[in-house]
Design a protein around this motif. Structure first.
Motif, PDB file in Angstrom:
ATOM      1  N   ARG A 157      -9.046  -5.903   5.488  1.00 24.07           N
ATOM      2  CA  ARG A 157      -7.856  -5.417   6.197  1.00 24.07           C
ATOM      3  C   ARG A 157      -8.199  -4.685   7.491  1.00 24.07           C
ATOM      4  N   GLU A 196     -10.414  -4.666   0.068  1.00 25.46           N
ATOM      5  CA  GLU A 196      -9.802  -4.457  -1.237  1.00 25.46           C
ATOM      6  C   GLU A 196      -9.853  -5.733  -2.072  1.00 25.46           C
ATOM      7  N   GLY A 235     -15.427   4.398  -2.220  1.00 29.04           N
ATOM      8  CA  GLY A 235     -14.267   3.632  -2.644  1.00 29.04           C
ATOM      9  C   GLY A 235     -13.470   4.296  -3.735  1.00 29.04           C
ATOM     10  N   HIS A 276       0.839  -1.186   0.000  1.00 28.68           N
ATOM     11  CA  HIS A 276       0.000   0.000   0.000  1.00 28.68           C
ATOM     12  C   HIS A 276       0.876   1.237   0.000  1.00 28.68           C
ATOM     13  N   TYR A 328      -8.573   1.785  -8.511  1.00 21.41           N
ATOM     14  CA  TYR A 328      -7.183   2.226  -8.543  1.00 21.41           C
ATOM     15  C   TYR A 328      -6.400   1.395  -9.553  1.00 21.41           C
ATOM     16  N   VAL A 359     -11.068  -1.165   5.768  1.00 20.21           N
ATOM     17  CA  VAL A 359     -10.686  -1.262   4.359  1.00 20.21           C
ATOM     18  C   VAL A 359     -10.945  -2.678   3.828  1.00 20.21           C
ATOM     19  N   TYR A 392      -0.228   4.770   0.763  1.00 18.78           N
ATOM     20  CA  TYR A 392      -1.304   5.700   1.082  1.00 18.78           C
ATOM     21  C   TYR A 392      -0.919   7.137   0.770  1.00 18.78           C
ATOM     22  N   LYS A 414      -7.266  -2.383  -8.939  1.00 19.91           N
ATOM     23  CA  LYS A 414      -7.597  -2.620  -7.534  1.00 19.91           C
ATOM     24  C   LYS A 414      -8.801  -1.771  -7.120  1.00 19.91           C
ATOM     25  N   GLN A 415      -9.712  -2.393  -6.390  1.00 26.22           N
ATOM     26  CA  GLN A 415     -10.787  -1.665  -5.726  1.00 26.22           C
ATOM     27  C   GLN A 415     -10.436  -1.554  -4.252  1.00 26.22           C
ATOM     28  N   ILE A 416     -10.554  -0.357  -3.709  1.00 30.96           N
ATOM     29  CA  ILE A 416     -10.344  -0.149  -2.274  1.00 30.96           C
ATOM     30  C   ILE A 416     -11.621   0.482  -1.730  1.00 30.96           C
ATOM     31  N   TYR A 447      -7.974  -7.091  -5.923  1.00 28.36           N
ATOM     32  CA  TYR A 447      -7.060  -6.677  -6.981  1.00 28.36           C
ATOM     33  C   TYR A 447      -6.682  -7.858  -7.865  1.00 28.36           C
TER      34      TYR A 447
END
Length: 370
Positions: free
Chosen positions: A198, A229, A102, A79, A105, A227, A81, A127-129, A231
């Motif tokens: 997470r 995620e 969300g 990650h 990404y 979170v 951030y 990736k989806q967060i 991916y």
């Protein structure tokens, strides 16, 4: 790629077909370093990315915002951030400072831990967060896992290839959990996507001054969101769907049974062998129809003047099947007088008769359906 090709005769056949029709070439010796896409492969990659964006940002029950970074990560699970801070700030503002929301990404990354020799070390990661309230975050994780499996199956020629792995704890000292979405081929079972819960561990590990940038408002107080995620490698995802689409008819003729949303070309054109004069008239007609379909936003392959009306119809249809073209508009000498044509369906190998004036509307309607 000799070491890779020696693993399976089916795999050799697939890779040779994909290379010869300009879809993809695997670069590397013992392990794929990267996947080099040809013209047809680039179109499939573009279509898959668009479908992912549609499912993550448009067709969702919450606000999800697209974001791309040019910084290259060295591992899939890493990650950054700092990169996400500006995107998070905008997403939080547009969502009224309150989860869920969300970020969809994308970035280029280098994967070192995947042991599948066809998984490219350098690839584009999608990736989806999702940032969610703590009290419902675990429920969302399991729901999201189901949604992602359904997404992979929706575009598959054989949906049964895709399954779940077990949900496991990432480490004994962590509350984070993960599950894999797997695909099964004759040469093995491989991961295509990872979904992770997470909690707020990653955000808790940030310096205090940075944590404040990621707080949100819920239950009348400010706190860190949880979170979730998911991916996957866009490059490997495209390769997966190419393998899934490959099929041989009883005659041995290869077909790529792409879902219509992923197919590089939705429509092609063919005419059996006729006189040179008639072939030219039919060729001019086919180009006019092709332009009309393109105006409707439909991906079409212009006919080849060296083949159209000169080679046998089956030869042309075989080429279209090998390219994964969904439908082929079939013209003949009678089309010049009646305006009628055939619409060959790659899936059924049958032709339905329709008038060329109705093709733009009818073909658009076909492609709107999943």
């Amino acid at each position: 790629m000799q070491a890779l090709r020696s693993r399976s005769q089916d795999l050799v056949k697939f890779l040779n077909h994909l290379e010869s029709f300009g879809f993809i070439r695997v670069i590397g010796s013992e392990k794929a370093e990267t996947l080099r896409f040809g013209p047809a492969g680039e179109l499939v990659l573009h279509n898959l990315r668009n479908e992912w964006l549609h499912s993550t940002t448009t067709y969702r029950e919450m606000n999800v915002f697209p974001y791309h970074t040019d910084s290259e990560s060295c591992t899939n699970s890493e990650h950054n951030y700092q990169d996400l801070k500006s995107a998070f700030s905008v997403a939080k503002f547009l969502s009224g400072d309150s989860p869920p929301f969300g970020i969809a990404y994308s970035r280029t990354t280098k994967e070192r831990d995947n042991h599948d020799p066809l998984y490219p070390q350098r690839h584009v990661e999608l990736k989806q967060i999702i940032f969610e309230k703590p009290q419902v975050s675990k429920q969302y994780f399991y729901r999201h896992l189901q949604q992602r499996k359904r997404w992979w199956r929706k575009f598959a020629a054989d949906p049964g290839r895709f399954s779940f792995g077990d949900v496991i704890r990432i480490s004994e000292s962590s509350i984070a959990e993960e599950a894999q979405i797997l695909v099964t081929f004759p040469w093995g079972v491989h991961e295509v996507e990872k979904v992770r819960y997470r909690g707020c561990e990653d955000l808790d590990n940030l310096p205090i001054e940075e944590q404040n940038d990621f707080t949100v408002l819920y239950d009348r107080k400010r706190s860190l969101p949880h979170v979730i995620e998911s991916y996957f490698s866009l490059d490997y995802g495209v390769l997966t769907y190419m393998f899934d689409a490959y099929y041989e008819r009883k005659s041995g003729r290869p077909v790529l049974k792409f879902h219509r949303k992923l197919s590089p070309y939705k429509y092609g054109f063919a005419a059996g062998s006729v006189s040179s004069a008639v072939a030219q008239e039919l060729y001019d007609m086919s180009r006019m129809i092709c332009l009309d379909l393109k105006k409707e936003g439909l991906g079409c392959l212009f006919p080849s003047p060296q083949e159209f009306g000169k080679k046998g119809l089956e030869t042309q249809l075989a080429k279209h099947d090998a390219l994964g073209i969904c439908y082929t508009v079939v013209l003949n000498e009678g089309s010049l007088k009646s305006g009628l044509c055939g619409l060959y369906n790659r899936e059924t190998t049958l032709q339905e008769q329709t008038h060329i004036s109705k093709l733009p509307e009818y073909c658009s309607l076909i492609m709107k359906n999943y």
